[in-house]
Motif scaffolding. Structure first.
Motif, mmCIF file in Angstrom:
data_model
loop_
_atom_site.group_PDB
_atom_site.id
_atom_site.type_symbol
_atom_site.label_atom_id
_atom_site.label_comp_id
_atom_site.label_asym_id
_atom_site.label_seq_id
_atom_site.Cartn_x
_atom_site.Cartn_y
_atom_site.Cartn_z
ATOM 1 N N ARG A 54 0.725 -1.210 -0.038
ATOM 2 C CA ARG A 54 -0.109 0.037 0.046
ATOM 3 C C ARG A 54 0.818 1.394 0.016
ATOM 4 O O ARG A 54 1.738 1.431 0.908
ATOM 5 N N PRO A 55 0.685 2.054 -0.955
ATOM 6 C CA PRO A 55 1.314 3.590 -0.937
ATOM 7 C C PRO A 55 0.857 4.376 0.034
ATOM 8 O O PRO A 55 -0.255 4.089 0.785
ATOM 9 N N PRO A 56 1.374 5.587 0.418
ATOM 10 C CA PRO A 56 0.956 6.508 1.499
ATOM 11 C C PRO A 56 -0.711 6.979 0.947
ATOM 12 O O PRO A 56 -1.208 6.945 -0.188
ATOM 13 N N SER A 57 -1.412 7.141 2.183
ATOM 14 C CA SER A 57 -2.737 7.608 1.911
ATOM 15 C C SER A 57 -3.119 8.751 1.016
ATOM 16 O O SER A 57 -4.106 8.618 0.195
ATOM 17 N N THR A 90 6.504 -1.252 -8.806
ATOM 18 C CA THR A 90 8.046 -1.352 -8.692
ATOM 19 C C THR A 90 8.379 -0.792 -7.193
ATOM 20 O O THR A 90 7.623 -0.418 -6.363
ATOM 21 N N GLU A 91 9.560 -1.104 -7.039
ATOM 22 C CA GLU A 91 10.192 -0.390 -5.569
ATOM 23 C C GLU A 91 10.108 1.325 -5.747
ATOM 24 O O GLU A 91 10.018 1.775 -4.739
ATOM 25 N N THR A 92 10.035 2.042 -6.992
ATOM 26 C CA THR A 92 10.282 3.111 -6.769
ATOM 27 C C THR A 92 8.982 3.808 -7.895
ATOM 28 O O THR A 92 8.986 5.041 -7.669
ATOM 29 N N GLN A 93 8.147 2.970 -8.340
ATOM 30 C CA GLN A 93 7.139 3.604 -9.051
ATOM 31 C C GLN A 93 5.701 2.987 -8.974
ATOM 32 O O GLN A 93 5.730 1.718 -9.014
ATOM 33 N N LEU A 94 4.592 3.500 -9.132
ATOM 34 C CA LEU A 94 3.297 2.794 -9.076
ATOM 35 C C LEU A 94 2.579 3.500 -10.501
ATOM 36 O O LEU A 94 2.771 4.557 -10.775
ATOM 37 N N SER A 95 2.215 2.544 -11.213
ATOM 38 C CA SER A 95 1.618 2.860 -12.758
ATOM 39 C C SER A 95 0.258 2.565 -12.718
ATOM 40 O O SER A 95 -0.067 1.118 -12.317
ATOM 41 N N GLU A 150 2.283 7.539 -14.417
ATOM 42 C CA GLU A 150 3.233 6.889 -13.327
ATOM 43 C C GLU A 150 3.844 7.749 -12.376
ATOM 44 O O GLU A 150 3.891 9.144 -12.335
ATOM 45 N N ILE A 151 3.650 7.172 -11.178
ATOM 46 C CA ILE A 151 3.970 8.001 -9.850
ATOM 47 C C ILE A 151 5.234 7.425 -9.062
ATOM 48 O O ILE A 151 5.042 6.248 -8.740
ATOM 49 N N PRO A 152 5.724 8.301 -8.849
ATOM 50 C CA PRO A 152 7.134 7.938 -7.979
ATOM 51 C C PRO A 152 6.703 7.776 -6.669
ATOM 52 O O PRO A 152 5.985 8.440 -6.004
ATOM 53 N N ILE A 153 7.079 6.555 -6.045
ATOM 54 C CA ILE A 153 7.077 6.260 -4.635
ATOM 55 C C ILE A 153 8.312 5.878 -3.639
ATOM 56 O O ILE A 153 9.103 5.442 -4.520
#
Length: 681
Positions: free
Chosen positions: A585-588, A621-626, A676-679
């Protein structure tokens, strides 16, 4: 057995008699020219489709010989590639197949014909897929073929390569990427209405859905494939459909229905003597008998599958895992544990040595070894294999995880407030920089004292900036929390008050004695009821989507899955939902923002796209949410792709998350929007 086989042949060939008989009559009247080369090829292909491989090879070889005599290079190349295609199902005379490919490659380069050259690379890649030592070259050959097909704008063969790449991705557990490629292949092939290409793409797409447990989608694909098989008189495709349906029945616990479908597929393979598929069909029949607890019949068919496979395939190059696993299961029932250990250890070595490793098979072999060693009282070995069984099982694709795809959202008002805060900070920073410059000019005359003062002033400004940024974050968090509260309140008001009143209006309308009205008023009354129902459904959907409970409790995946389920109930457009497994889960804030983006994209599709199907996929991925939303609609006008208000709103939402928005749209292929969002997990 011969009697049964004869009866089946009569049934099969009666459907194809008209086409082959017609070609044979044409052949008898045709002179030895290039037209006869094509007729011989068409006969070979027709007999191959109906399952008579021996006649198929005979006529294709005659086509090659006549084409060589007439120096008809294209006819020769076409017949050679069909012979390679037939050999790919047997793998018993690879040297001849490679010779056909080498000769066709020379023809392609001499013409020159880049599309034909690409077909050579593609067919060679298919041959290499069956052999472990050749597998590293498969992707290289497929990429070579794809470059040539793109260069020649050959959409049919582009789709065929994409479909083959998708099959390779499935073996590596990358279902989302595989389905994306397979759908891309299908769109390209449907543009040209090429049934020969779609005959493999559509049933393979169905098998992907079957692997994911989406049986309704799978059966729909198999139904379309059955129509293609009927048009092409393709018995091999019918056999494949029977096998795939049987696996669905087996997964549903309908073992008798599964056995019947496996047996129907086996009969077709018995006619064609398809080396790759007949042993597998016998193995599946053995597995079905095992599930029905008819162990002697299960052993009989498993032995037949193993014997036929080994008689056709070099045992040093390949292993039939289906038969190997069946033997282990059966001998466990018979309590012949040493045989279980022998079969399972051999299978485990082959499965682990494959590229990529066959994890599902490895898990089953470890399970069999753990049970066998436990029964023999060797607890250490049993524990070792049980731990490995659990580890491999955990790494296998989890169908439920695929359906828990999540996205997040924030409201437009909060986004607007956030941008205003950023503007205030930027204005303040610019003002402070101007003041600093003026102070520096004045203090330059004061020497050391001025220099100290500048340092102190800069430090003070930085402190104020940090305080302002901290305050801004607090404001954003407060706005975010307040907005969630307000959304809950508005959703509750819509659901409890407005929806109740709409329901009351609808009930009163329905209670009216419409039969007393004249036809005109009856028509108006009916339309009012329909409109009331539509408004009621829309308000209910809006109230649920404003702040779905799934988003708060279970996160982005469950919320979006729930949204798709509701859309499939309330709209005529069919929505599909695919994602990679094991997402964190990414940040809220990211969840809420992405959920709003998904809602806006879905709303655009429903309003403007005129699409019948929509695909939503999420990968991480470890750095990106698509996030990707694509449809098969009419596409977007060129002016709306960059200057439209909707696209500007989407771009603003993506900018808030420091992400990237990509739009691909045309009237032929529909619209595909990727975010594409960096996470930082």
């Amino acid at each position: 057995m011969k009697k049964c086989l004869f009866c089946f042949c009569c049934l099969c060939f009666s459907a194809h008699a008209q086409k082959t008989d017609s070609l044979l009559r044409v052949l008898a009247k045709t002179a030895a020219d290039t037209h006869k080369v094509n007729v011989l090829y068409d006969l070979g292909r027709a007999f191959w489709l109906q399952g008579n491989d021996s006649l198929g090879k005979m006529y294709c070889n005659q086509s090659v010989l006549l084409a060589q005599k007439l120096h008809h290079l294209r006819g020769e190349a076409k017949a050679r590639l069909q012979l390679v295609r037939i050999e790919n199902e047997y793998l018993t005379d690879l040297n001849t197949a490679y010779a056909h490919l080498d000769a066709t490659l020379k023809i392609a380069k001499s013409l020159p014909d880049k599309s034909l050259e690409g077909q050579v690379y593609f067919r060679r890649a298919q041959l290499y897929e069956s052999f472990f030592e050749k597998q590293p070259q498969v992707n290289q050959l497929l990429n070579q073929a794809l470059r040539l097909f793109i260069e020649t704008n050959d959409k049919v063969w582009q789709g065929t390569v994409y479909a083959e790449m998708a099959i390779l991705l499935i073996s590596d557990g990358k279902y989302a990427a595989a389905i994306d490629l397979m759908l891309k292949a299908r769109r390209l092939q449907e543009e040209t209405n090429d049934l020969m290409a779609l005959r493999s793409t559509i049933p393979n797409l169905g098998s992907f859905y079957r692997e994911m447990g989406r049986y309704e989608n799978a059966l729909a694909c198999f139904k379309e494939a059955e129509v293609i098989a009927q048009k092409l008189n393709d018995e091999r495709l019918r056999a494949y459909i029977f096998s795939q349906r049987a696996e669905i029945f087996e997964n549903q616990g309908k073992y008798k229905e599964a056995l019947d479908s496996y047996q129907r597929a086996a009969k077709i393979h018995e006619v064609s003597q398809a080396t790759q598929w007949l042993p597998r069909a016998y193995g599946r029949i053995g597995g079905a008998y095992f599930k029905l607890k008819e162990y002697e019949k299960a052993l009989k068919y498993t032995r037949a599958a193993d014997s036929l496979y080994k008689s056709q395939i070099d045992s040093n190059e390949s292993l039939d895992h289906l038969s190997q696993i069946n033997f282990g299961k059966i001998y466990l029932v018979f309590k012949q544990y040493q045989k279980v250990i022998s079969y399972a250890q051999t299978g485990l070595e082959w499965a682990a040595g494959s590229e990529p490793p066959l994890r599902k098979e490895m898990a089953e072999y470890h399970r069999q070894l753990a049970q066998a060693y436990e029964s023999l009282g060797q607890s250490q070995k049993a524990l070792f294999h049980f731990k490995n069984y659990k580890a491999e099982s955990d790494s296998i694709l989890n169908n439920e995880a695929l359906q828990k795809i999540t996205v997040s959202s924030m409201t437009y008002e909060f986004e607007k407030q956030q941008q205003a805060n950023k503007l205030r900070i930027q204005t303040l920073e610019n003002t402070q920089l101007t003041q600093t410059r003026n102070i520096l000019i004045g203090l330059s005359l004061l020497g050391v004292l001025g220099f100290v003062f500048v340092l102190w002033s800069n430090r003070r400004l930085k402190t104020k900036n940090e305080e302002l940024k901290t305050k801004n974050r607090e404001i954003e968090e407060a706005l975010f929390k307040g907005q969630k509260i307000e959304r809950k309140r508005v959703a509750s008001e819509l659901h409890d008050n407005l929806n109740t009143k709409l329901a009351a209006v609808r009930w009163h309308l329905e209670a009216m004695q419409a039969e007393d009205f004249n036809p005109f008023n009856q028509k108006i009354h009916s339309r009012l009821i329909d409109m009331a129902n539509d408004v009621y459904a829309d308000v209910r959907l809006i109230s649920h989507n404003m702040l779905p409970a799934e988003l708060e409790t279970h996160g982005l995946v469950s919320a979006l899955q729930k949204l798709v389920e509701k859309l499939n109930v309330n709209t005529k457009t069919e929505f599909h939902f695919v994602a990679d497994a094991g997402q964190t889960r990414p940040p809220s804030q990211v969840e809420h923002e992405l959920y709003n983006i998904a809602l806006e994209l879905v709303n655009n599709v429903l309003k403007h796209a005129q699409a019948t199907e929509v695909w939503i996929s999420l990968s991480q991925t470890e750095t990106q949410l698509s996030l990707t939303v694509s449809d098969n609609g009419v596409g977007m006008p060129t002016e709306s792709q960059s200057d439209g208000m909707g696209m500007q709103n989407l771009q603003n939402r993506v900018d808030v998350l420091a992400g990237k928005l990509t739009l691909d749209s045309s009237p032929e292929t529909g619209t595909k929007v990727s975010v594409e969002i960096p996470i930082l997990l």
